[in-house]
Design a protein around this motif. Sequence first.
Motif: not given
Length: 474
Positions: A214-228
């Motif tokens: 058992k682990v925890v995994s997956g994707l979190i999606i952010f707006s590209a505007d928040d990347a900086p």
Amino acid sequence: MSTDTIPIRFTDFPPTFRGPTLRPGDHDYPEARQIWNMRRDDELPALIVQPLDVDDVVTAMKYAASHNIPVAVCGGGHGIDGNAMPEGALVVDTAKLQDVTIDPSTNRVTIQSGVKLGRMDAATQEYGLIVPAGVVSDTGAAGLTLGGGIGHNARRFGATVDNLISIELVTADGSAITASADSNAELFWGMKGAGHNLGIATSLTYQGHEVGPKVVSGLIIFSADDAPRIFDGIDSVMADAPRSLSCNFLVLLAPPLPGLPDFIVGTPILVALVVYTGSVESYPAAISGLIGLASPMADMVAPSTWLEANSIVDAFEPPGRRQYMVGGYLSGLNGDIARKAVAAITNSPRPKSPLPSCLITFPVLGGALLDADEDSAAFSRIGAQWLLEVASEWDDGSDDSEYSPWVDVTIAEFSTDLATNAYTNLTADRGPEWLRGAYGSQDKWDRIVELKRVWDPNNRFAYNKNVTRAVESA
């Protein structure tokens, strides 16, 4: 020796070789010739031999030595440069060497050199163990190890070579030997990072570690505007985060994903690929620093198995496409790096299939990877807090001129950010001068050059990021 002087058919290859021997036109040849990067799909090896045991590898190498010909090695076929199946070559393909042995009293794991990461993970998870390795299940474990080995557990357990106990290998002259801290110690040092130049691994023994299922995994999606904003704060977040947290960022044009509105598809996004190997209950505290930097557009992280976690990247890098990837180490992330990545993806060639075509990825490093002494292995890791990988993948050779130049133009934008040392597994060959600096110091390079001189004086292992050619071009 130039490949155009190699005998085309190797018709005198020893009949004592017990494994399959495949030539163009043979029924099983197309499947054997298929590798992860098919950018060089017009090249046809003259003979692919698949050893059934160490004796077969010895036979193949003694044949090559007696005929003074180079040998290509396929240990899984996942190499970035696609060197495993060159035109006109004799290829030693370890695909039939598939044994995995686990000693539960010591948690030591021994694999033969045809084993891929998916198979190794499945076998070790039966005992609740992992070997710190890569992130794509189709990757050959041996080839990954010989270049260093980095994956989701690098922050917790270091590089694959940091967990390597011994290697059984066949040398350029056809000798079967052991390399470890106690036997051929200097060669063992060189095999841990420059091993593709020095021998054919037939089996490898690692120290396993208790992780999963058992682990925890997956994707979190952010707006590209928040990347900086995220990149400006992520170094301090990861410095405080537990080493059991891995967070790899991807900048790409949004594919259709659950939870993403249709108007986002095809526009730049920032994806955090999260793998957490601590307890499920402690995950919210572990990820709180990242979530505090910006609000996600979608959060698909959930409890999973280790096998599920360590195959997430498979969907982004399927085998059989044309691939071009260039990258290096970063000492940190910042908003300027994020802005350059988003701009490059915004101007990237559009995908011509449902699969992603252009990605810029930032796998997190640091932690235990930097605990090991820089001189403990040929593999270099000094200053490596993050990786940068600029990658294109496509399907049709007629599109080469569209996708390949984008990688070269994009990596040039990051030239002042990249370290001179590098992880040689995760970049295309950037030339002799780059290779001479990739191992971190002149002293280490000199040791590697001497090992090549001693163990492969005729450059039998020539189809790689090649030490001999780098020396000759200096």
